[in-house]
Each structure stands twice: as C-alpha cells, then as structure tokens.
Scaffold this motif. Structure first.
Motif, short mmCIF file in Angstrom:
data_model
loop_
_atom_site.label_atom_id
_atom_site.label_comp_id
_atom_site.label_asym_id
_atom_site.label_seq_id
_atom_site.Cartn_x
_atom_site.Cartn_y
_atom_site.Cartn_z
N HIS A 241 0.88 -1.16 0.00
CA HIS A 241 0.00 0.00 0.00
C HIS A 241 0.91 1.21 0.00
CE1 HIS A 241 -3.70 2.14 0.45
NE2 HIS A 241 -3.38 2.67 1.61
N PRO A 242 1.03 1.92 -1.12
CA PRO A 242 2.08 2.93 -1.28
C PRO A 242 1.99 4.06 -0.26
CG PRO A 242 1.03 2.42 -3.38
CD PRO A 242 0.19 1.79 -2.32
N ILE A 243 3.13 4.66 0.01
CA ILE A 243 3.21 5.78 0.96
C ILE A 243 2.34 6.94 0.49
CG2 ILE A 243 5.22 6.84 -0.14
CD1 ILE A 243 4.69 6.52 3.65
N GLU A 244 2.11 7.06 -0.81
CA GLU A 244 1.27 8.16 -1.32
C GLU A 244 -0.17 8.03 -0.85
OE1 GLU A 244 0.09 7.46 -5.73
OE2 GLU A 244 1.94 6.32 -5.40
N PHE A 245 -0.58 6.83 -0.44
CA PHE A 245 -1.91 6.61 0.12
C PHE A 245 -1.85 6.42 1.64
CE2 PHE A 245 -2.65 4.53 -4.20
CZ PHE A 245 -3.17 5.69 -4.75
N GLY A 247 0.57 7.48 3.81
CA GLY A 247 0.99 8.69 4.52
C GLY A 247 2.06 8.49 5.56
N GLU A 248 2.38 7.26 5.91
CA GLU A 248 3.41 6.97 6.90
C GLU A 248 4.00 5.60 6.60
OE1 GLU A 248 4.00 6.84 11.81
OE2 GLU A 248 1.99 6.65 10.93
N ASN A 282 1.42 -1.68 5.92
CA ASN A 282 1.12 -1.02 4.64
C ASN A 282 1.04 -2.02 3.50
OD1 ASN A 282 0.97 1.49 5.82
ND2 ASN A 282 2.99 2.17 5.18
N VAL A 388 -2.51 12.68 4.89
CA VAL A 388 -2.54 12.06 3.56
C VAL A 388 -3.78 11.19 3.41
CG1 VAL A 388 -1.37 10.38 2.07
CG2 VAL A 388 -0.05 12.14 3.24
N GLU A 389 -4.11 10.43 4.44
CA GLU A 389 -5.30 9.57 4.38
C GLU A 389 -6.58 10.39 4.30
OE1 GLU A 389 -4.06 5.56 6.81
OE2 GLU A 389 -4.23 7.43 7.96
N GLY A 392 -6.86 11.68 0.86
CA GLY A 392 -7.27 10.59 -0.01
C GLY A 392 -8.75 10.29 0.10
N ASP A 485 -7.28 5.12 -2.31
CA ASP A 485 -7.11 6.30 -1.47
C ASP A 485 -8.25 6.50 -0.47
OD1 ASP A 485 -8.72 6.71 -3.69
OD2 ASP A 485 -8.03 8.75 -4.08
#
Length: 675
Positions: A241-245, A247-248, A282, A388-389, A392, A485
């Motif tokens: 689950h990428p950091i771009e989604f 957030g940590e 993640n 970030v979440e 999203g 997201d």
C-alpha cells in the motif's frame, strides 16, 4: 477442485506456458495457487488482471496469462454439492458421536473474527443454509438452534429448516442461556478455539458449568471433517500500500507503536485482526469480499521488528521488498512455536481478549508468557487518519460522487416506470462505480430496497424478494466503494413519484437529525454517546426513533465498519482529529417504507477556541451527493438548516459538476437548487 478434474488440454496448455516463462512456479504449485484463487472472492485484488498472474511468475507472458485465466475459469465453475443440505445435520451429529462429543458451536466467523469471511469459513451457511453476515448455531444430540439478530428474523426462516433448527433472537435468547437450559448434564460441548475469542469461550464455559456439563476445545473442527467439497483457503495476492496513500511508512508505524509498548513494559503484541496487520505493514490483499485484507497474523516486538504469519505464496516480489528486513515472513504453522518462545522468555505479551482467538491466548499462557489484556495497539492510531489519508478520503468521495449522481439521475428517469427492480438498480449503480478511476470493489453488498423492503435495515435484494420501483413510496439505496485512497459509504432515500405529507415529514425529521450531527461543535473528550441525541432529537419530537447506531467508523481502503469510534448509545470512545465516522439517522415504518440519510464525516479541530482557551472539535462532511429536495417539508426546517442544505448543495454542484456529462450536470443543477 482436484487437479484431475481440470481438462487435460487445459493442463497441457498451462504446463507449456509455465515452462516457457522465466522464473515461473512449478505446475503443482500453480494448481494449488489456482485453487486458492477460486477460494478468494471474485472481486477486488483477487481478480485484477495486472496483479494476480504475478503470483505465478514475476513477468507473466501473454500465453501464461491466457492459460492461467482459462484454468481459473474452469476451476471456478459451480458443481453439484457433495452432500444435500438436509443430510448435513445428521452427518454432523454422527461425527460428534464418533468423537464422544455431545454438542458443537458453529459461529459465523473465522480465525480473525472478521466481518466478511472467505468461502472456506462459511461453516454456518454450509450447515444450516443461513447466509446472513452474523449468527451462530448450536447443535446438540437432540436439539439444534440458530441465533440471529433482528436484521435476519425473516431471512433465517426462509433459509433454514425450522423443523431441524429452532430460530432464536440472539439478544432475547442468548446462546449461553439456551445452552445452560438445554445441554444435558454430564455431557461434552465442543468448541473450535480458533473461532471464538477468549471472552466468548469464558461465557460458554460458564453456561456449560451451569448445566453440569464439560467444555472441550478441539484441535480439529468436526464441520471441516464432513465438508467434503469445502472451498480452498484463499490465496489472493498481497500488494504494497504505497506511501502516497498510507501517509506513513511501515517502519515509522512499527517504531511508534513499539515505543509505546516498551514504555508499558510489554515485549510483544499479538495482532489477529487482518486490518491491523494490513495497516501496520502497509499491505493490502484480496482474501475477503469487500475489504482488501490479506488473512494473516502478526507479532510486533518492542524493538519495532514484526513477524508476519501468512502463506508466502501470496506475496508478490515487490511486496517482499516493501516489507524489508524488519519483517520476518513465516507460515501460519509457525505461529505456535513463536508463541512458545515468547512464553519461554517469560515475555509480557499484549493481546485483546475480545478479538484474539482463545487458541492463541491458551498457547501463550501454557508456554509461560505474561498475557496483558488490552486493546489491539493498531486500533486507535488506525482510526485517527493522517493528513494524507484524509486527503485521499476526500478525493475518493469526490470521484465516487460522480457515480452516485449519475445513478440518482438514472433512478429519477427510470424509477417511476415500474420496470426497474431492486436488483437491476443495484447492478446499475455498480456499473457506474466501475467506471470511476481507482475502483476496486464495493465496500459492502449494496442495500437496494423499495417501499416495505426499505424498512428492513440490512435488506438484501434477490430475485425472490425484490420489488419493482413505482410511484408511491421511497427507494432506499445504501452503498459504498473501495478505492486505494479511501473507502466510501453513502445512503440516499429517493421519492419515487410524489411523497405523501407523512412521508415528507418523516424524511425531513431524518434530514434535520443528519444536519444536527453534521454541524455539531463539541469539546475535546466528547464521545459518540453524547452526540447521538443530536441526530435523534428531531425524530423524538414527532415520537419517532431508529434502532441502529447513528454512525460507525470507516477505514482508509480497509473496513467500511471500523472502530473504536461510533455515534451510538454505546459509543464510549472520545473523538480525535482524523477519525472518519458515518452520519446516518433513519426511520423505518414496517410494511411501508424506510428512510436513511448517510454521509461520512471527518473529525477536525475547530478554528474557534472555547471558554478559557478550551479546544473544540467539529465535523467536515466529505460525502457529496444530492438529497431529494422533493421529499423535504421545507416549512419544518429552521433558517440555519436551510442555509446548511443550500450551502451543501452548492458545494456538490461546484465539486462534482465538472466531472459529469452535460445531461447529468443539468439534472443536478435542478436537483440541488436552493430551497
């Protein structure tokens, strides 16, 4: 399905394609993986064409994908049941007699106490025919009963042989009380300790003791012993689950939780809920329907390391790289030995008695570990979404709103014709959602109910139960989507034709309750019980109410039902910024219609301080879709409520309108006009 059932031509094609593709798995492993994929839900990551073939080779060729797909389709073809439904209860009783056991408890659940369970864990449905999402059966030598809640009173009688099983309300006649009254003295009741939490086992132990009988925790489940055509355990791919989604990074999450554990003198924590494992590491998977979970267990250590217990064949190469050296991968069969080592070290291990299988806690205690009962350490931080979440979630809801608005316009056009049924309507909504960027799956089966069916809170439309939409009542649709997201959940109630005065009054009271919660401003430390009355007060003023909670937590590309936060009479957890919760008051007139209005809210800090600098919180509404203005009695609304509704609809036009086609946008302009 045995490999021998697969046609020889398909086996030959698959063998050739595997041999020609570099780094592919062996033929026997491929067949096992294909069976595991048939045991996974046929939605979500388990069916993503760009993902699942990578379980067989890092870069599968076109020929391999073609051969795999053909073999998978063949394996998934339905086949006659090995045993008729009417035969299963007597065969189970014979198996229990062979084991010298006099009763057995069959819950709707798996080793993880999950809401959605794989086909291999649907023991309750296989034995009784009952397919609801919650229930439990108890089989004794002379009696048997199925316990359900109020959602399934009608369904259970339709699906279960009531001559073989009593059908009882789980609250009015709890299983433990029924056992205490019906289990003969000096007999043995068996439980599968993987399928019951420690707290549940304790309740059954008390009932068995009261009956003068014995409780036995079995190593092998007797239902599994007689279920000859039981589906394979799911083997859907597990992906990062990428950091771009997220957030940590997983390393940061593990270290943060480990420091808290260490500060509490705890050496390790056992994680049995797959959504906690997915959040912490993640990763996401496809082993369960509607929730992107990899069925797995994990142990988090006080130095930030983690052990992941799952079938390694599900892990893509990039997933293993993503997990890195800080996560040790082991098969589920190794969990017991790891627990034993913790016990030998006299480790203090955190485990939640409400969600941890009794088998795990018993193993730890027997090995000498000090078991610290406490909440799963991932639950609270998972609920408080990071920036970030939250961003999203907003983005996912905005895209989802396009599908919802298209559907509402479609219903407005076709609903009054009398030709559209509840099943067709749900299919059309899914078709619109499938066109939305990033859509992976529904977040739960759509509730599509017209008229009296809308009054059944968790109604499931089927060809046998559905009604045609026609002028004269409300149509209720409760649905959601899973996106990388964010997870969505929305309910709208639509008037088909002209609503009566009583219908409009009830609809307006529900809407006022919705607005009351959406506009709440409250001090830090406030919980869901304190806010619940805001959504009910307008209904109470007319002598109306609803029997479900007002709101539940929602995950971030995880479960659509997520704790610990909730708005309900039992919502004891205080809200903190980042939590997402639903806002869904309702009213249900049995035999006539149902009303529910649902948006999702994000908790955020209020810009205005309270008295003496006290911090306050408020909600941000992130769901965007029109309410049916025709069903509103505007004379009942206060000026503030009208202002809120008009501002909300203006926001819907501004944010959703650009993503709509011209015809739907024109419909929306009219549907969201100021009142």
């Amino acid at each position: 399905m045995p490999a021998s059932v697969l046609a020889a031509a398909l086996q030959n094609d698959l063998a050739k394609a595997l041999a020609a593709c570099p780094q592919s798995v062996a033929m026997t492993d491929a067949l096992d993986l294909l069976q595991g994929l048939t045991g996974a839900p046929q939605t979500g990551l388990a069916t993503e064409d760009a993902i699942w073939p990578k379980l067989f080779a890092p870069s599968p060729s076109r020929e391999l994908v073609t051969a795999l797909t053909a073999a998978r389709v063949a394996m998934a073809e339905p086949r006659p049941a090995a045993m008729a439904l009417s035969e299963r209860l007597p065969v189970l009783r014979a198996e229990l007699q062979r084991r010298n056991q006099h009763g057995f408890v069959i819950p709707h659940g798996d080793e993880h106490q999950s809401e959605f369970i794989p086909a291999a864990s649907e023991r309750l449905a296989w034995l009784t025919g009952f397919t609801g999402s919650a229930g439990i059966a108890i089989v004794l030598a002379q009696k048997a009963a199925v316990f359900i809640d109020g959602r399934y009173t009608l369904q259970v009688r339709d699906q279960v042989d009531t001559d073989a099983f009593e059908t009882l309300h789980v609250i009015e006649q709890p299983p433990a009380d029924w056992l205490a009254a019906n289990l003969p003295a000096d007999t043995t009741l068996a439980l599968d300790p993987w399928l019951h939490s420690a707290d549940a086992v304790q309740r059954f132990q008390e009932a068995v003791t009261k009956a003068g009988a014995r409780l036995e925790l079995v190593e092998a489940n007797p239902v599994d012993a007689i279920w000859e055509d039981r589906p394979a355990r799911p083997l859907a791919p597990v992906i990062p689950h990428p950091i771009e989604f997220a957030g940590e990074a997983t390393e940061a999450k593990r270290q943060r939780l480990a420091e808290t554990m260490s500060g509490n003198g705890q050496n390790a924590a056992v994680l049995c809920q797959p959504d906690s494992v997915a959040w912490l590491l993640n990763i996401r998977g496809g082993d369960t329907a509607h929730t992107p979970l990899p069925l797995s267990f994990a142990i988090l250590h006080d130095d930030g390391r983690a052990d992941l217990f799952c079938d390694a064949r599900k892990l893509l190469a990039e997933t293993k790289q993503h997990l890195g050296n800080g996560v040790q991968i082991a098969p589920l069969s190794a969990l017991g030995d790891t627990l034993d080592r913790l016990g030998a070290a006299e480790a203090k291990v955190l485990a939640d008695r409400q969600s941890t299988p009794a088998w795990v806690l018993n193993r730890l205690a027997a090995a000498g570990a000090v078991v610290a009962n406490g909440a799963d350490p991932c639950v609270a931080p998972r609920a408080a979404k990071n920036a970030v979440e939250v961003a999203g979630a907003r983005a996912a809801h905005k895209r989802d709103a396009v599908a919802i608005t298209r559907f509402l316009a479609w219903i407005d056009q076709h609903g009054p014709s009398g030709t559209v049924g509840e099943v067709r309507a749900a299919e059309q909504l899914l078709a619109f959602r499938q066109e939305v960027e990033g859509f992976r799956d529904q977040s739960f089966p759509t509730i599509s109910g017209y008229g009296p069916n809308g009054a059944i809170v968790h109604y499931r439309a089927t060809a046998e139960t559905e009604r045609k939409l026609e002028p004269g009542s409300f149509y209720l649709v409760d649905s959601g989507g899973q996106f990388p997201d964010g997870t969505t959940d929305i309910t709208r109630t639509v008037s088909i034709g002209e609503a009566t005065e009583d219908m409009r009054r009830a609809f307006t009271r529900v809407l006022q309750g919705h607005i009351g919660l959406a506009t709440a401003r409250f001090p830090v430390g406030t919980n869901g019980t304190q806010l619940d009355t805001l959504a009910r007060a307008p209904l109470w003023s007319d002598g109306l109410d609803f029997d479900h909670g007002t709101g539940h937590g929602v995950g971030s590309y995880l479960g659509v039902h997520e704790g610990p936060q909730r708005v309900a009479k039992t919502g004891a957890v205080a809200f903190v910024p980042g939590m997402i919760v639903s806002n869904e008051p309702g009213y249900y007139k049995a035999g006539a219609f149902g009303i529910r209005t649902e948006n999702l809210l994000v908790v955020r800090e209020s810009a205005e301080m309270g008295d003496a600098g006290r911090k306050f919180l408020e909600f941000e509404t992130i769901t965007l879709a029109p309410f049916d203005r025709r069903a509103i009695d505007v004379s009942l609304l206060t000026l503030a409520e009208r202002d809120w509704l008009n501002a909300y609809h203006a926001r819907v036009r501004a944010e959703v309108g650009p993503g709509l086609d011209a015809e739907t946008r024109s419909w929306m302009e009219h549907a969201t006009a100021a009142v």
